[in-house]
Design an enzyme around this catalytic site. Structure first.
Site, PDB file in Angstrom:
ATOM      1  N   GLU A   1      -5.893  -3.433  -1.181  1.00 22.00           N
ATOM      2  CA  GLU A   1      -6.347  -4.543  -0.327  1.00 22.00           C
ATOM      3  C   GLU A   1      -7.518  -5.308  -0.930  1.00 22.00           C
ATOM      4  O   GLU A   1      -7.897  -6.359  -0.425  1.00 22.00           O
ATOM      5  CB  GLU A   1      -6.793  -3.999   1.046  1.00 22.00           C
ATOM      6  CG  GLU A   1      -5.665  -3.506   1.935  1.00 22.00           C
ATOM      7  CD  GLU A   1      -5.316  -2.034   1.720  1.00 22.00           C
ATOM      8  OE1 GLU A   1      -5.572  -1.523   0.611  1.00 22.00           O
ATOM      9  OE2 GLU A   1      -4.785  -1.404   2.638  1.00 22.00           O
TER      10      GLU A   1
ATOM     11  N   TRP B   1     -20.208  16.696   9.616  1.00 24.18           N
ATOM     12  CA  TRP B   1     -19.174  16.287   8.665  1.00 24.18           C
ATOM     13  C   TRP B   1     -19.318  17.029   7.341  1.00 24.18           C
ATOM     14  O   TRP B   1     -20.424  17.180   6.826  1.00 24.18           O
ATOM     15  CB  TRP B   1     -19.271  14.785   8.378  1.00 24.18           C
ATOM     16  CG  TRP B   1     -18.784  13.929   9.505  1.00 24.18           C
ATOM     17  CD1 TRP B   1     -18.430  14.348  10.757  1.00 24.18           C
ATOM     18  CD2 TRP B   1     -18.630  12.517   9.475  1.00 24.18           C
ATOM     19  NE1 TRP B   1     -18.054  13.265  11.509  1.00 24.18           N
ATOM     20  CE2 TRP B   1     -18.164  12.137  10.754  1.00 24.18           C
ATOM     21  CE3 TRP B   1     -18.817  11.539   8.498  1.00 24.18           C
ATOM     22  CZ2 TRP B   1     -17.893  10.803  11.069  1.00 24.18           C
ATOM     23  CZ3 TRP B   1     -18.542  10.224   8.816  1.00 24.18           C
ATOM     24  CH2 TRP B   1     -18.085   9.863  10.093  1.00 24.18           C
TER      25      TRP B   1
ATOM     26  N   LYS C   1     -14.482  17.775  10.209  1.00 30.78           N
ATOM     27  CA  LYS C   1     -15.450  17.715  11.314  1.00 30.78           C
ATOM     28  C   LYS C   1     -15.639  19.124  11.846  1.00 30.78           C
ATOM     29  O   LYS C   1     -14.853  19.616  12.635  1.00 30.78           O
ATOM     30  CB  LYS C   1     -14.958  16.760  12.386  1.00 30.78           C
ATOM     31  CG  LYS C   1     -14.930  15.351  11.845  1.00 30.78           C
ATOM     32  CD  LYS C   1     -14.505  14.314  12.858  1.00 30.78           C
ATOM     33  CE  LYS C   1     -14.497  12.953  12.179  1.00 30.78           C
ATOM     34  NZ  LYS C   1     -13.189  12.358  12.097  1.00 30.78           N
TER      35      LYS C   1
ATOM     36  N   THR D   1       0.865  -1.183   0.000  1.00 23.54           N
ATOM     37  CA  THR D   1       0.000   0.000   0.000  1.00 23.54           C
ATOM     38  C   THR D   1       0.900   1.231   0.000  1.00 23.54           C
ATOM     39  O   THR D   1       2.011   1.191   0.525  1.00 23.54           O
ATOM     40  CB  THR D   1      -0.879   0.042   1.263  1.00 23.54           C
ATOM     41  OG1 THR D   1      -0.010   0.062   2.394  1.00 23.54           O
ATOM     42  CG2 THR D   1      -1.796  -1.149   1.345  1.00 23.54           C
TER      43      THR D   1
END
Ligand code: AMP
Length: 545
Positions: free
Chosen positions: A330, A444, A439, A185
């Site tokens: 993944e 959000w 936030k 990754t």
């Protein structure tokens, strides 16, 4: 009671074996690092992969050994895909865009035995070589006459390595759960982590990728993966193309507008895949030259959110369908793909673009859920925003050497680190990365939505929104933009552009005009760097009420 069907293992070698036997003449075209166009076919690819497998046995590569590649999309890289996995060794694709320290860490962590290197990356390999602990030798992916001067230890050219070898080689029958390839990754924070694909996961992912409702790849297609073969196996296309017998067009190091356009037109490409930045370059080139896309039918785009303006332009100006997809290293990588559902055919173009802006619908074989902070599943109503979790036969179960275990829960779900919604039709919409969402006052704000609105303005070439600490609201959005060349825009006009598109409290608090934005090795915005560079912006500079 057991089923009574043959337990034939699902092996990567079966893909090239099938292509060579049944689509042997189907072409594999590559733009080489020297700029020439190289033509071969599946039958030749398998033949040379077998020669390479014999050579790998000779240099003592054993089952399970990792072998690294630093290479573009090209036929020799394709041969390595099949030779290494086919013989039971592990193809380890390395991203040359990573920092050298990260690359050395990855190669040592994976314990690579050999490195296969395109001529363009010889100097990179030279810089790395003294830091490598397990690498026994280097193979430069060139013929003898193209070998660059180098000071790499124990080095041979690819063609010298395989030229004396026989193509008489039988792909061994191995456990379908054995490792076939691995990819780290990109890791914007912490060390990169190794994802290890198996033969079984790779074959199942390829079969699914070819389905009509996924990428719909058939033997009538000519497919060009622009996504690099060093990034999640080019989204599985080198395998899916062989499985379906599609013509494969590999663009090598040239991913610029003119080079891609030339290949699409000269090779009759019908489907291509890559990140949105690449398509921005292609569209800019077409605008500039008045070029057309005669054969291209579909563009699959993912890796970051695809702007609505891009979906619209491909469809309305070039009659090309843009298929928005979501994936991760993944997840092999495909998790969702935005092909149409029946209800979409009755929508107006604008309503349909609303759906196409989402990241696509869940693939068969993949399960997804969005959960709140306590882990409770939220309704699939297209509204409820939560952490996206995923599981399935081509989803990573754990990282190499068992690192980063907190991403995996006891029920077998992998926490993607993405924040998203799911709707009743199975479409997933990414709101943000967990760490990038803003936030503000307990609510959000999606940085991705704010970025998309900015880039939809013709005066903006690229945009990045980051969450910056704010004394009153906890965090507020800061917008950084790179201006497009043709049109000038000032701060106020750009902020006004948000007025009818988002709630007032979503509008970024400030705009910073920059020359360019930093990216990770896989082309994503390096928000961690931007965040730390501007961390005091609202406390020292200005604090909007
Ligand atoms: P990587 O493992 O480097 O391929 O990065 C995977 C991450 O890229 C995902 O977790 C998402 O955050 C992001 N990503 C991939 N596809 C998309 C997409 N279509 N829209 C928005 N973000 C995406």
């Amino acid at each position: 009671m057991h089923g009574l069907m043959m337990e034939t293992p699902l092996l990567v070698s079966s893909l090239i074996k099938h292509a060579a036997l049944n689509h042997g003449e189907r072409e594999v075209i590559s733009r080489t690092t020297e700029g020439k166009i190289h033509r071969t076919n599946y039958s030749e690819v398998e033949k040379r992969a077998k020669q390479l497998a014999n050579a790998l046995v000779r240099i003592d590569i054993k089952s399970g050994d990792r072998v690294g590649t630093l290479a573009w999309n090209g036929y020799r890289h394709l041969e390595l895909y099949y030779a290494l996995s086919g013989m039971g060794a592990v193809l380890h694709t390395l991203n040359p865009r990573l920092f050298p320290e990260q690359l050395a860490y990855i190669i040592n962590h994976a314990e690579d035995q050999y490195l296969f290197v395109d001529t363009t990356f010889v100097s990179l390999a030279e810089g790395l070589s003294q830091h490598l602990e397990t690498v026994r030798g280097f193979v430069v992916m060139a013929d003898e006459s193209e070998m660059p001067d180098n000071n790499l230890p124990n080095t041979v050219s690819y063609e010298a390595l395989i030229s004396e070898e026989s193509s008489d080689y039988s792909w061994p029958t191995i456990d379908e759960n054995a490792a076939s390839s691995m990819c780290y990754t990109s890791g914007t924070t912490g060390n990169p982590k190794g994802v290890v694909y198996s033969h079984r996961s790779t074959v199942l992912h390829s079969m699914t990728a070819c389905q009509a409702d996924v990428m719909g790849i058939s033997c009538l297609d000519a497919i060009m993966p622009v996504v690099p073969m060093f990034h999640v196996n080019a989204w599985g296309i080198p395998y899916a193309a062989a499985l379906s017998g599609a013509k494969l067009v590999l663009p090598g190091p040239r991913m610029d507008g003119p080079a891609l356009h030339e290949l699409i037109e000269s090779e009759g490409v019908t489907i291509t895949a890559g990140v949105p930045t690449v398509w921005l370059m292609l569209l800019a080139y077409l605008d500039e030259t008045g070029g057309t896309l005669e054969t291209l039918e579909r563009v699959v785009a993912g890796g970051s959110a695809v702007p609505r303006s891009m979906i619209k332009k491909f469809e309305e100006k070039y009659e090309v369908r843009m298929i928005h997809a979501w994936g991760m290293t993944e997840v092999s990588p495909l998790g969702t793909v935005g092909t149409f559902k029946p209800y979409m055919c009755d929508l107006s173009a604008d309503e349909r673009y609303d759906v196409q802006e989402k990241q696509g619908k869940i693939l068969p074989g993949v399960e997804m859920k969005v959960v709140d902070d306590k882990g409770t599943a939220l309704p699939r109503d297209g509204q409820s925003v939560g952490n996206l979790k995923v599981r399935g036969p081509w989803v990573c179960r754990t990282y190499f050497k068992n690192e980063g275990t907190d991403a995996f829960d006891s029920d077998g779900w992998f926490d993607t680190g993405d924040v998203s919604t799911l709707d009743q039709h199975g479409f997933m919409h990414i709101v943000d990365r967990t760490k990038d969402v803003i936030k503000s006052g307990g609510e959000w704000i999606s940085s991705i939505m704010l970025e998309n609105i900015a880039v939809d303005h013709p005066a903006i070439a690229e945009a990045c929104v980051v969450n910056i600490p704010h004394p009153k609201w906890d965090e507020r959005p800061l917008l950084l933009v790179v201006r497009a060349d043709e049109i000038y825009i000032d701060r106020e006009t750009l902020l006004e552009h948000y007025a009818d598109k988002v709630a007032k409290w979503w509008v970024p608090d400030d705009v910073v005009f920059v020359e360019d934005l930093p990216h990770t090795g896989t082309g994503k915005l390096l928000k961690s760097d931007i965040r730390s560079a501007y961390k005091d912006h609202f406390s020292s500079n200005k604090t909007e009420e």
